[in-house]
Scaffold this active site. Structure first.
Site, PDB file in Angstrom:
ATOM      1  N   TYR A 113     114.006  72.676  74.248  1.00  0.00           N
ATOM      2  CA  TYR A 113     115.431  72.574  74.590  1.00  0.00           C
ATOM      3  C   TYR A 113     115.914  71.216  74.087  1.00  0.00           C
ATOM      4  O   TYR A 113     115.267  70.586  73.246  1.00  0.00           O
ATOM      5  CB  TYR A 113     115.536  72.754  76.122  1.00  0.00           C
ATOM      6  CG  TYR A 113     116.912  73.025  76.648  1.00  0.00           C
ATOM      7  CD1 TYR A 113     117.676  74.060  76.152  1.00  0.00           C
ATOM      8  CD2 TYR A 113     117.447  72.235  77.658  1.00  0.00           C
ATOM      9  CE1 TYR A 113     118.960  74.298  76.636  1.00  0.00           C
ATOM     10  CE2 TYR A 113     118.719  72.476  78.159  1.00  0.00           C
ATOM     11  CZ  TYR A 113     119.471  73.503  77.639  1.00  0.00           C
ATOM     12  OH  TYR A 113     120.735  73.739  78.117  1.00  0.00           O
ATOM     13  N   ARG A 166     129.624  75.385  67.190  1.00  0.00           N
ATOM     14  CA  ARG A 166     129.533  74.077  67.870  1.00  0.00           C
ATOM     15  C   ARG A 166     128.159  74.002  68.531  1.00  0.00           C
ATOM     16  O   ARG A 166     128.009  74.273  69.704  1.00  0.00           O
ATOM     17  CB  ARG A 166     130.677  73.972  68.894  1.00  0.00           C
ATOM     18  CG  ARG A 166     131.013  72.614  69.368  1.00  0.00           C
ATOM     19  CD  ARG A 166     130.015  72.048  70.397  1.00  0.00           C
ATOM     20  NE  ARG A 166     130.174  72.502  71.759  1.00  0.00           N
ATOM     21  CZ  ARG A 166     129.140  72.847  72.540  1.00  0.00           C
ATOM     22  NH1 ARG A 166     127.894  72.857  72.114  1.00  0.00           N
ATOM     23  NH2 ARG A 166     129.357  73.233  73.776  1.00  0.00           N
ATOM     24  N   LYS A 184     117.671  79.001  74.943  1.00  0.00           N
ATOM     25  CA  LYS A 184     118.280  79.290  76.250  1.00  0.00           C
ATOM     26  C   LYS A 184     117.546  80.456  76.919  1.00  0.00           C
ATOM     27  O   LYS A 184     117.288  80.441  78.116  1.00  0.00           O
ATOM     28  CB  LYS A 184     119.763  79.648  76.081  1.00  0.00           C
ATOM     29  CG  LYS A 184     120.623  78.483  75.600  1.00  0.00           C
ATOM     30  CD  LYS A 184     121.232  77.711  76.764  1.00  0.00           C
ATOM     31  CE  LYS A 184     122.006  76.494  76.256  1.00  0.00           C
ATOM     32  NZ  LYS A 184     122.549  75.658  77.324  1.00  0.00           N
ATOM     33  N   GLU A 256     127.471  81.124  74.032  1.00  0.00           N
ATOM     34  CA  GLU A 256     126.887  79.792  73.918  1.00  0.00           C
ATOM     35  C   GLU A 256     127.291  79.125  72.608  1.00  0.00           C
ATOM     36  O   GLU A 256     127.144  79.714  71.526  1.00  0.00           O
ATOM     37  CB  GLU A 256     125.351  79.933  73.977  1.00  0.00           C
ATOM     38  CG  GLU A 256     124.613  78.638  74.149  1.00  0.00           C
ATOM     39  CD  GLU A 256     124.806  78.016  75.527  1.00  0.00           C
ATOM     40  OE1 GLU A 256     124.654  78.704  76.537  1.00  0.00           O
ATOM     41  OE2 GLU A 256     125.117  76.810  75.569  1.00  0.00           O
ATOM     42  N   ASP A 257     127.792  77.930  72.712  1.00  0.00           N
ATOM     43  CA  ASP A 257     128.058  77.073  71.549  1.00  0.00           C
ATOM     44  C   ASP A 257     128.994  77.715  70.519  1.00  0.00           C
ATOM     45  O   ASP A 257     128.779  77.584  69.302  1.00  0.00           O
ATOM     46  CB  ASP A 257     126.734  76.595  70.936  1.00  0.00           C
ATOM     47  CG  ASP A 257     126.026  75.596  71.861  1.00  0.00           C
ATOM     48  OD1 ASP A 257     126.499  75.408  72.994  1.00  0.00           O
ATOM     49  OD2 ASP A 257     125.008  75.016  71.457  1.00  0.00           O
ATOM     50  N   ASP A 279     128.636  79.590  78.982  1.00  0.00           N
ATOM     51  CA  ASP A 279     127.769  78.577  79.571  1.00  0.00           C
ATOM     52  C   ASP A 279     128.330  77.166  79.388  1.00  0.00           C
ATOM     53  O   ASP A 279     128.206  76.319  80.272  1.00  0.00           O
ATOM     54  CB  ASP A 279     126.397  78.695  78.893  1.00  0.00           C
ATOM     55  CG  ASP A 279     125.374  77.789  79.510  1.00  0.00           C
ATOM     56  OD1 ASP A 279     125.382  77.639  80.739  1.00  0.00           O
ATOM     57  OD2 ASP A 279     124.560  77.223  78.754  1.00  0.00           O
ATOM     58  N   ASP A 280     128.937  76.914  78.236  1.00  0.00           N
ATOM     59  CA  ASP A 280     129.428  75.555  77.956  1.00  0.00           C
ATOM     60  C   ASP A 280     130.617  75.204  78.834  1.00  0.00           C
ATOM     61  O   ASP A 280     130.809  74.047  79.188  1.00  0.00           O
ATOM     62  CB  ASP A 280     129.797  75.432  76.473  1.00  0.00           C
ATOM     63  CG  ASP A 280     128.582  75.689  75.620  1.00  0.00           C
ATOM     64  OD1 ASP A 280     127.613  74.934  75.739  1.00  0.00           O
ATOM     65  OD2 ASP A 280     128.572  76.702  74.884  1.00  0.00           O
ATOM     66  N   ASN A 421     125.205  66.170  74.188  1.00  0.00           N
ATOM     67  CA  ASN A 421     123.884  66.456  73.627  1.00  0.00           C
ATOM     68  C   ASN A 421     123.967  66.484  72.116  1.00  0.00           C
ATOM     69  O   ASN A 421     125.034  66.756  71.565  1.00  0.00           O
ATOM     70  CB  ASN A 421     123.399  67.830  74.115  1.00  0.00           C
ATOM     71  CG  ASN A 421     123.179  67.853  75.603  1.00  0.00           C
ATOM     72  OD1 ASN A 421     122.601  66.938  76.163  1.00  0.00           O
ATOM     73  ND2 ASN A 421     123.667  68.913  76.248  1.00  0.00           N
TER      74      ASN A 421
END
Ligand code: NDP
Ligand code: PYR
Ligand code: MG
Length: 576
Positions: A113, A166, A184, A256-257, A279-280, A421
């Site tokens: 991760y 992203r 994930k 996600e992203d 999730d973000d 991150n």
């Protein structure tokens, strides 16, 4: 199927996928990562499975194999090599992979991760060995269901999907972003015990605007610019419908992203029709609010006595700000009073009403203050004098010395969350936060930092990462058959997580339970979310299990090797 029961995560797995009868024999057993036990197959198993002689004669049980893996793990000189090594272990022997991860979670999380997964994504073409997950491209419009049917497993329960725009704070990595859904979902299993064969990582490849990748000879995705037109929405719509057609309406779809422009609107479009969350936006919100609630035990302030400055007004920051408003309202404030405590800074400066620089989306408008514009974060901090600063803009070192010094001047215990991150994007390091504030900072970061000693006291920074949230919510959504995931579930998870921070953790400066406890923490969140879901008529699995604790744990994956008995190969018409 008989199983040992000393698992680190759950103990009563029935091995539904390979239920009762095995059709695989011989070398294929060893090639199947779900079944492979390496030198852990007993003599009897080697004989009944037709692999006798294909392995060295010695038996090496799972404990011995974990030891062997750890010897190899430490031999590698850098974390990218460790990542590659662990991925090949996952491809070879799934139970051993998950046992290693759960037993050495603090050591392994930074590899599978953030931060290492970020580097792995950047180098995905170079380190590519074996495909994992499903790739659906813009050219597949009209055929998405057929592609889903190529996935060899019928019983998929959890999908993590990205379009790679992203990836962490690293920007557009296109199809190289696949490392994120893979990572994930590994955490779904390692931290919450979701059955790994029910997890499906997906990359939606609509191209990339990253010139470096377009010129990269090893790039694994479509070499074209991102689709920005109606075809993008058409593909996502077809994807959502195809997923439900193939796997049923309670399959969990975690976004996600995605890039900012798509993340919010896709969430709004699908959140009430599908079992989905972003999730973000939402997972991050829950983990950050949990950290803030826990920090009140250190700052000795009420939630409503705080003033928050956000560096960034994107998915993470807006998500956190909205959940914070819910938490503030629950503590007795009106919405207006709650919003007044939140100050946001984006790439154009402080978000204020009628800002001349413009760039105000509806989400940002909600937090626009009646104030003169201020361009620089440090001037916002010195003007607003917040109790907490929260960074999620992927602008490294944005929390400079002046800001940290000011925060320590304004507050006995300033809250400083550097959530961006991977580590290279953090707003400040743990060392900077603790040393510049002379040990006053209540610090957490999105990627892990080592403990820091200041004035003889050692501080253990917490990892404010949505990894504390999504595995538990995901497990419960799957096993309790939750069809849509309202915001209240994220607030509930935040409150549960904050209460799991013990006095001894707070004394060490932690506002999250230590990573070493994240497996049990995820399970507790799953159980509490299940209780909440049944209480609020969100769970469709009926009748309600008598004991939700036992029920949730009974669905968790066991990392222990299964025992293969001769009966597995005997069924009508087939005798060994
Ligand atoms: N710890 C965790 O669990 C999580 C951490 N994150 C991290 O948060 C970061 C941001 O993610 P996300 O919110 O999804 O990204 P978005 O792209 O949605 O938002 C980024 C925000 O940063 C702002 N920004 C860019 N440059 C500056 C600047 N110089 N000064 C102030 N603001 C700036 C952007 O401004 P504008 O709106 O004007 O473009 C935008 O509001 C990433 O590093 C990501 O890894 C994300 C999710 C979870
Ligand atoms: C943690 C996470 O989801 C991110 O940085 O995007
Ligand atoms: Mg993310």
């Amino acid at each position: 199927m008989a199983e040992k029961s000393s698992s680190a995560i759950g103990s009563t797995e029935k091995g539904r996928h390979y239920a009762n009868r095995l059709k695989v024999r011989g070398i294929d057993v060893m090639r199947d990562p779900h079944l492979n036990k390496g030198m852990g197959f007993t003599l009897k198993e080697r004989q009944i499975m037709g692999i006798h002689g294909l392995l060295p004669p010695a038996l090496l049980d799972q404990d011995g194999q974990v030891y062997q893996v750890m010897q190899n793990f430490h031999r590698w000189e850098n974390n990218l090599d460790r990542y590659i090594y662990l991925m090949s272990l996952q491809d070879r022997n799934e139970k051993l992979f998950y046992r290693v991860i759960t037993e050495h979670v603090e050591l392994m999380m930074p590899i599978i991760y953030t931060p290492t997964v970020g580097l792995a994504c950047q180098k995905y073409g170079m380190i590519f060995r074996k495909p994992r997950g499903l790739y659906i491209t813009i050219h597949d419009i009209g055929h998405v269901y057929e592609i889903l049917c190529n996935w060899p497993v019928d019983e998929v329960k959890a999908i993590v999907v990205t379009d790679g725009e992203r990836i962490l704070g690293l920007g557009d990595l296109g199809a190289y972003g696949m490392g994120i859904p893979v990572g994930k979902l590994s955490l779904y299993t390692a931290l919450a015990g979701v059955q790994p064969h029910t997890c499906l990582p997906i990359t939606i490849d609509v191209g990339t605007n990253n010139e470096t990748l377009l010129n990269d000879p090893l790039y694994i995705g479509l070499k074209q610019k991102r689709e920005r037109g109606p075809a993008y929405d058409q593909l996502i719509e077809e994807f959502m419908k195809a997923v439900v057609r193939r796997y049923g309406e309670n399959v969990l779809i975690q976004f996600e992203d995605f890039g900012n422009n798509n993340a919010f609107r896709l969430l709004e479009k699908y959140r009430n029709k599908y079992c989905t969350f972003n999730d973000d936006i939402q997972g991050t919100a829950a983990v950050a609010v949990a950290g803030i609630l826990a920090s009140l035990n250190i700052t000795k302030k009420k939630l409503s006595e705080n003033k928050f400055v956000f560096q960034g007004a994107g998915e993470a920051s807006i998500g956190i700000a909205k959940l914070l408003v819910m938490a503030l309202m629950k503590s007795g404030l009106s919405k207006e009073e709650a919003v007044k405590r939140i100050w946001m800074v984006d790439s154009k400066g402080l978000i204020v009403k009628n800002r001349p620089a413009g760039g105000l989306t509806d989400h940002k408008e909600e937090f626009a203050q009646t104030h003169a514009p201020i361009d620089k974060l440090e001037d916002v901090v010195s003007t607003v004098k917040p109790t907490a600063i929260i960074g999620a803009a992927a602008q490294p070192q944005a929390f400079n010395e002046k800001i940290l010094t000011d925060m320590a001047k304004f507050n006995e215990r300033p809250i400083i969350f550097a959530l961006s991150n991977p580590t290279s994007k953090a707003e400040c390091t743990a060392e900077q936060a603790y040393t510049i504030t002379k040990g006053k900072a209540v610090f957490a970061s999105g990627s892990p930092f080592q403990p820091v000693t200041v004035g003889g006291k050692t501080f253990h920074p917490g990892q404010g990462n949505n990894a504390y949230i999504f595995p538990g919510i995901g497990l419960t959504a799957i096993v309790c058959d939750i069809r849509t995931i309202p915001e209240e579930i994220f607030l509930e998870s935040a409150e549960v997580l904050s209460k799991l921070v013990e006095k001894s953790d707070l004394e060490e400066g932690r506002v999250y339970p230590p990573l070493s406890k994240i497996v049990e923490v995820s399970t507790t969140i799953a159980i509490k979310v299940a209780e909440y879901a049944y209480k609020n008529n969100l769970a469709y699995r009926h009748p309600k299990p008598d004991n939700l604790d036992t029920f949730i744990r009974s669905h968790q994956y066991s990392v222990d090797y299964q025992t293969f008995e001769p009966e597995l190969y005997e069924w009508p018409g087939h005798k060994l």
